[in-house]
Design a protein around this motif. Structure first.
Motif, PDB file in Angstrom:
ATOM      1  N   VAL A 113      -0.419  -1.785   0.006  1.00 15.65           N
ATOM      2  CA  VAL A 113       0.777  -2.067  -0.795  1.00 15.65           C
ATOM      3  C   VAL A 113       1.901  -1.137  -0.349  1.00 15.65           C
ATOM      4  N   THR A 114       3.060  -1.718  -0.088  1.00 15.91           N
ATOM      5  CA  THR A 114       4.256  -0.954   0.241  1.00 15.91           C
ATOM      6  C   THR A 114       5.284  -1.181  -0.851  1.00 15.91           C
ATOM      7  N   VAL A 115       5.737  -0.102  -1.487  1.00 17.21           N
ATOM      8  CA  VAL A 115       6.675  -0.193  -2.598  1.00 17.21           C
ATOM      9  C   VAL A 115       7.981   0.475  -2.193  1.00 17.21           C
ATOM     10  N   ASP A 116       9.046  -0.300  -2.143  1.00 20.57           N
ATOM     11  CA  ASP A 116      10.373   0.235  -1.841  1.00 20.57           C
ATOM     12  C   ASP A 116      10.894   0.952  -3.085  1.00 20.57           C
ATOM     13  N   GLY A 144      11.394   6.316   2.273  1.00 16.77           N
ATOM     14  CA  GLY A 144      11.716   5.861   0.925  1.00 16.77           C
ATOM     15  C   GLY A 144      10.774   4.821   0.368  1.00 16.77           C
ATOM     16  N   ALA A 145       9.636   4.587   1.020  1.00 19.68           N
ATOM     17  CA  ALA A 145       8.669   3.597   0.543  1.00 19.68           C
ATOM     18  C   ALA A 145       7.327   4.269   0.270  1.00 19.68           C
ATOM     19  N   LEU A 146       6.756   3.950  -0.858  1.00 22.21           N
ATOM     20  CA  LEU A 146       5.412   4.409  -1.208  1.00 22.21           C
ATOM     21  C   LEU A 146       4.398   3.462  -0.570  1.00 22.21           C
ATOM     22  N   VAL A 147       3.427   4.019   0.124  1.00 18.04           N
ATOM     23  CA  VAL A 147       2.391   3.212   0.775  1.00 18.04           C
ATOM     24  C   VAL A 147       1.031   3.657   0.238  1.00 18.04           C
ATOM     25  N   LEU A 148       0.242   2.702  -0.209  1.00 16.33           N
ATOM     26  CA  LEU A 148      -1.090   3.013  -0.706  1.00 16.33           C
ATOM     27  C   LEU A 148      -2.036   1.879  -0.360  1.00 16.33           C
ATOM     28  N   ARG A 149      -3.275   2.227  -0.194  1.00 13.31           N
ATOM     29  CA  ARG A 149      -4.320   1.247   0.100  1.00 13.31           C
ATOM     30  C   ARG A 149      -5.236   1.157  -1.118  1.00 13.31           C
ATOM     31  N   LEU A 150      -5.283  -0.033  -1.721  1.00 13.27           N
ATOM     32  CA  LEU A 150      -6.065  -0.234  -2.927  1.00 13.27           C
ATOM     33  C   LEU A 150      -7.369  -0.936  -2.585  1.00 13.27           C
ATOM     34  N   PRO A 151      -8.491  -0.400  -3.034  1.00 14.79           N
ATOM     35  CA  PRO A 151      -9.757  -1.118  -2.837  1.00 14.79           C
ATOM     36  C   PRO A 151      -9.800  -2.390  -3.670  1.00 14.79           C
ATOM     37  N   ALA A 152     -10.778  -3.224  -3.407  1.00 18.75           N
ATOM     38  CA  ALA A 152     -10.931  -4.457  -4.183  1.00 18.75           C
ATOM     39  C   ALA A 152     -11.147  -4.128  -5.658  1.00 18.75           C
ATOM     40  N   HIS A 153     -10.730  -5.087  -6.512  1.00 15.28           N
ATOM     41  CA  HIS A 153     -10.865  -4.988  -7.979  1.00 15.28           C
ATOM     42  C   HIS A 153     -10.641  -3.550  -8.465  1.00 15.28           C
ATOM     43  N   ALA A 154      -9.393  -3.109  -8.371  1.00 13.88           N
ATOM     44  CA  ALA A 154      -9.065  -1.713  -8.676  1.00 13.88           C
ATOM     45  C   ALA A 154      -7.825  -1.613  -9.541  1.00 13.88           C
ATOM     46  N   PHE A 155      -7.833  -0.606 -10.405  1.00 15.31           N
ATOM     47  CA  PHE A 155      -6.649  -0.227 -11.176  1.00 15.31           C
ATOM     48  C   PHE A 155      -6.225   1.147 -10.703  1.00 15.31           C
ATOM     49  N   ALA A 156      -4.923   1.336 -10.473  1.00 11.73           N
ATOM     50  CA  ALA A 156      -4.447   2.622  -9.948  1.00 11.73           C
ATOM     51  C   ALA A 156      -3.150   3.017 -10.619  1.00 11.73           C
ATOM     52  N   THR A 157      -2.925   4.326 -10.705  1.00 14.18           N
ATOM     53  CA  THR A 157      -1.642   4.855 -11.159  1.00 14.18           C
ATOM     54  C   THR A 157      -1.154   5.905 -10.186  1.00 14.18           C
ATOM     55  N   VAL A 158       0.170   5.936 -10.013  1.00 16.95           N
ATOM     56  CA  VAL A 158       0.809   6.925  -9.163  1.00 16.95           C
ATOM     57  C   VAL A 158       1.912   7.594  -9.980  1.00 16.95           C
ATOM     58  N   GLU A 159       1.860   8.919 -10.065  1.00 20.14           N
ATOM     59  CA  GLU A 159       2.869   9.680 -10.784  1.00 20.14           C
ATOM     60  C   GLU A 159       3.836  10.299  -9.789  1.00 20.14           C
ATOM     61  N   LEU A 160       5.131  10.159 -10.074  1.00 20.11           N
ATOM     62  CA  LEU A 160       6.170  10.634  -9.173  1.00 20.11           C
ATOM     63  C   LEU A 160       7.036  11.680  -9.850  1.00 20.11           C
ATOM     64  N   ALA A 161       7.479  12.656  -9.071  1.00 18.07           N
ATOM     65  CA  ALA A 161       8.561  13.531  -9.494  1.00 18.07           C
ATOM     66  C   ALA A 161       9.838  12.998  -8.877  1.00 18.07           C
ATOM     67  N   LEU A 162      10.892  12.873  -9.708  1.00 15.03           N
ATOM     68  CA  LEU A 162      12.152  12.285  -9.244  1.00 15.03           C
ATOM     69  C   LEU A 162      13.196  13.363  -9.038  1.00 15.03           C
ATOM     70  N   ALA A 163      13.937  13.247  -7.948  1.00  9.33           N
ATOM     71  CA  ALA A 163      15.009  14.204  -7.642  1.00  9.33           C
ATOM     72  C   ALA A 163      16.349  13.636  -8.088  1.00  9.33           C
ATOM     73  N   MET A 178     -11.772  -6.631   5.603  1.00 13.78           N
ATOM     74  CA  MET A 178     -10.522  -7.363   5.707  1.00 13.78           C
ATOM     75  C   MET A 178      -9.528  -6.800   4.696  1.00 13.78           C
ATOM     76  N   THR A 179      -8.264  -6.703   5.103  1.00 13.35           N
ATOM     77  CA  THR A 179      -7.237  -6.113   4.251  1.00 13.35           C
ATOM     78  C   THR A 179      -6.039  -7.047   4.160  1.00 13.35           C
ATOM     79  N   SER A 180      -5.585  -7.295   2.937  1.00  8.46           N
ATOM     80  CA  SER A 180      -4.360  -8.055   2.725  1.00  8.46           C
ATOM     81  C   SER A 180      -3.203  -7.084   2.544  1.00  8.46           C
ATOM     82  N   THR A 181      -1.998  -7.613   2.484  1.00 11.42           N
ATOM     83  CA  THR A 181      -0.819  -6.759   2.306  1.00 11.42           C
ATOM     84  C   THR A 181       0.052  -7.320   1.189  1.00 11.42           C
TER      85      THR A 181
END
Length: 505
Positions: free
Chosen positions: A440-443, A486-505, A1-4
Motif C-alpha cells: 500500500v502506498t499512501v500519498d 511524502g508517501a507512506l509505504v507499507l506491506r500488509l499481510p493477508a487478512h490483516a488490520f493495521a494502524t500507523v501513528e504519525l507525528a506531524l510537522a 503473490m502481492t497486490s498493490t
C-alpha cells in the motif's frame, strides 16, 4: 503473490470530530455477560472490587471504554429497576424470558452498574423500559439516579447507601420497539417515545441525551416517522425535540441469517460475504442520514447504532440462549471496516455500541468461572484504534485498489480511515484479501509526517482465534513502514488490520 493499492490522505484538512462514544459498549443481562463476566460477587476467589471482576475492569480501561449500555437489549423492556436496589438478599427474582429462560436474582442492579461505570471511567447509558414499564417508573428511575436534593427518589437512593447523585448522560427510550420491545408500529412507538421522553427530566446539572429506539438495518420508515415527529411545529410553544438521538441496529453475518453459521469454520465465499455485509454499513448509515438531513439539515439530532457486530452460532455444548460465540480474525476485520465507516459519518453519528462486551456475540473479552480471561481479536482492534476517539476525521481516499467481484457490488480489498489530534495522525487499514499480501502506498498531503509507531494484527488463517491455551494466537506485532517522497509505504499481510501513528510537522 502481492497486490498493490494506492490511497491519499489530506493531513491539513481536518473534518468533523469522531465522537469518542462511537467506541461504546453494551452489557445486557444475557448469558455470561453480566453474571460470570462483569459480576462475580464479593465472595468470589477471583480478584474483584465490590463483586466486580478486577481483570475485566483493567482490560477495558486499557482501551479507553467511553460508555456502557445497560441493562439491555430485549432484557431492558422486561426489567423493573426497583427490583434491583436495596439489600441483595431481599431483592425479588424474575425470569429472563428473552435469554435462556433462566431465573434472574437481580443481584446486579442500579448501584452495581453505576459502581462498574465509575471503576471503568465510562459514561452510563441506561436503557429504560418502555415495552412493559410505565412513564412514572422511568421518571422515578431518572430522579433516583440523578437528583441531589431531598426529593422522594433521592431519599430512597440515600437509604440504599448512595448520598450523591450520579451523572447519567445517556438514556434509552426502550429497545427494538418493532420486535422484542413491544411489536409496535413506528407511529405508535413515536407517540410513546414523546411521552416517556417528556417525563425523563433533567435534574440539577445532569442533562440527558434521550435516545429513541429506531429501526433495524435499513428500515428508514422508523427514522422518518421519528424525525417528522421530533421536528414538527405542532407544539404550543417553542421547545427542543423530545429526544436528541435516534438509534438503529445492524448485525453482520455471511448471508444466510444471524446465528446460522459457525464462528470458526467458514469457506472463502462466506469470509468475503461477511466482509461485504460489514461494508454495507456505509449504505445503511447513508440511508438513515438522507432521511434525517431532509428534516434536520443542521444535524441537531444524532444517529446512534447501539447494537452492531457479528452473530454466529453458539459454541458447541453451550446454552443456545446465552449467545456465546468465538471471535476470529474475520471478526476483527468486521470491526475495522465498521470503524472506517463510522469515522466517515462523524458529522451525524454520535455513538455506537458493539454487542456485546463480554462472553456474548462479538465480545471484547471471554472469561471463565476459574479466573481465565482471553482478549479477542476484536479487543485488539479497539485498543489499536483508540487514538481516533475525539480526534478530527481526515479525508482518506482509495485511488487504486483490487476488489472481490463475486458479489452484486465489488468489495474493495482495502478499507482505511484516518484522524488527527494534538499534532499527530492515526491511520487504520483493513486488508481483506484472504491469501495475498498487499503493498500500500499512501500519498500524505499537506503536512510533513514521520512514523512513530506501526502495528499489524493478523494470523496464519482467517479462522484463527484466541483461547486460554493460546491467548496470543491473534495479537498485534510491529509493522515495518517507510516514507518516501511524502508517501507512506507499507506491506500488509493477508487478512490483516493495521494502524500507523504519525507525528506531524
Amino acid at each position: 503473490m502481492t497486490s498493490t493499492a494506492r490511497a491519499r490522505i489530506d493531513l491539513d484538512a481536518p473534518g468533523p470530530t469522531i465522537n469518542r462514544h462511537i467506541y461504546g459498549h453494551f452489557a445486557e443481562h444475557l448469558g455470561r455477560c453480566v453474571y460470570g463476566g462483569f459480576w462475580v460477587g464479593e465472595d468470589s476467589s477471583i480478584p474483584n472490587v465490590r463483586g466486580i471482576r478486577l481483570d475485566v475492569v483493567e482490560a477495558l480501561r486499557a482501551i479507553d471504554i467511553p460508555n456502557l449500555r445497560w441493562p439491555g437489549g430485549c432484557f431492558a423492556d422486561t426489567y423493573h429497576w426497583r427490583d434491583g436496589i436495596g439489600p441483595r438478599g431481599s431483592r425479588p427474582k424474575m425470569v429472563n424470558t428473552n435469554w435462556g429462560d433462566v431465573v434472574e436474582d437481580n443481584s446486579f442492579g442500579t448501584h452495581e452498574f453505576m459502581d462498574l461505570c465509575d471503576l471503568l471511567g465510562a459514561d452510563a447509558y441506561v436503557n429504560g423500559n418502555v415495552g412493559s414499564g410505565t412513564v412514572q417508573e422511568m421518571a422515578d428511575w431518572v430522579e433516583y439516579l440523578t437528583r441531589g436534593d431531598d426529593s422522594p427518589m433521592a431519599r430512597l437512593r440515600r437509604e440504599n447507601g448512595r448520598d450523591e447523585p450520579w451523572r447519567v448522560p445517556f438514556w434509552g427510550l426502550g429497545n427494538e420497539a418493532w420486535g422484542c420491545g413491544g411489536n409496535m408500529t413506528p407511529e405508535y412507538y413515536t407517540n410513546l417515545a414523546r411521552q416517556f421522553a417528556t417525563f425523563a427530566k433533567n435534574h440539577g446539572g445532569n442533562v440527558l441525551e434521550r435516545i429513541a429506539a429506531g429501526g433495524s438495518d435499513d428500515d428508514v420508515r422508523w427514522t422518518r416517522v421519528l424525525m417528522e415527529s421530533a421536528m414538527s411545529s405542532h407544539a404550543p410553544f417553542p421547545s427542543p425535540p423530545p429526544f436528541q438521538s435516534i438509534s438503529f441496529h445492524y448485525y453482520t453475518h455471511s448471508g444466510t441469517g444471524i446465528a446460522t453459521d459457525p464462528a470458526t469454520e467458514f469457506s472463502s465465499a462466506q469470509y468475503f460475504r461477511t466482509l461485504a455485509a460489514a461494508a454495507d454499513m456505509e449504505r445503511i448509515i447513508r440511508a438513515h442520514e438522507e432521511v434525517m438531513d431532509a428534516y434536520d439539515p443542521e444535524r441537531t439530532i444524532g444517529l446512534v447504532c447501539d447494537e452492531w457486530g457479528t452473530w454466529w452460532q453458539v459454541e458447541p455444548d453451550t446454552n443456545p440462549g446465552f449467545l456465546f460465540q468465538q471471535n476470529t480474525m474475520r471478526d476483527a476485520l468486521v470491526a475495522g471496516i465498521h470503524f472506517d465507516v463510522f469515522h466517515r459519518h462523524a458529522a451525524r453519528l454520535r455513538m455506537t455500541n458493539i454487542a456485546q462486551t463480554l462472553n456474548v456475540l462479538q465480545a471484547m473479552i471471554l472469561t471463565d468461572d476459574d479466573g481465565g480471561l482471553v482478549l479477542t481479536p476484536t479487543y485488539h482492534v479497539y485498543e489499536m484504534n483508540k487514538g481516533h476517539q475525539d480526534a478530527a476525521s481526515l479525508d482518506a481516499r482509495l485511488v487504486e485498489v483490487p476488489s472481490w467481484d463475486d458479489a452484486d457490488e465489488p468489495l474493495p480489498l482495502l478499507s482505511l480511515s484516518a484522524s488527527t489530534k494534538d499534532g499527530t495522525a492515526l491511520l487504520s487499514f483493513s486488508h481483506l484479501s484472504a491469501d495475498e499480501d498487499m503493498e500500500v502506498t499512501v500519498d500524505l498531503r499537506g503536512r510533513e509526517a514521520s512514523v512513530t509507531r506501526a502495528r499489524v494484527l493478523t494470523a496464519s488463517v482467517p479462522t484463527a482465534h484466541n483461547t486460554p491455551a493460546d491467548p496470543d494466537a491473534v495479537a498485534p506485532v510491529p509493522l515495518e513502514t517507510t516514507i518516501r517522497d511524502g508517501a507512506l509505504v507499507l506491506r500488509l499481510p493477508a487478512h490483516a488490520f493495521a494502524t500507523v501513528e504519525l507525528a506531524l510537522a
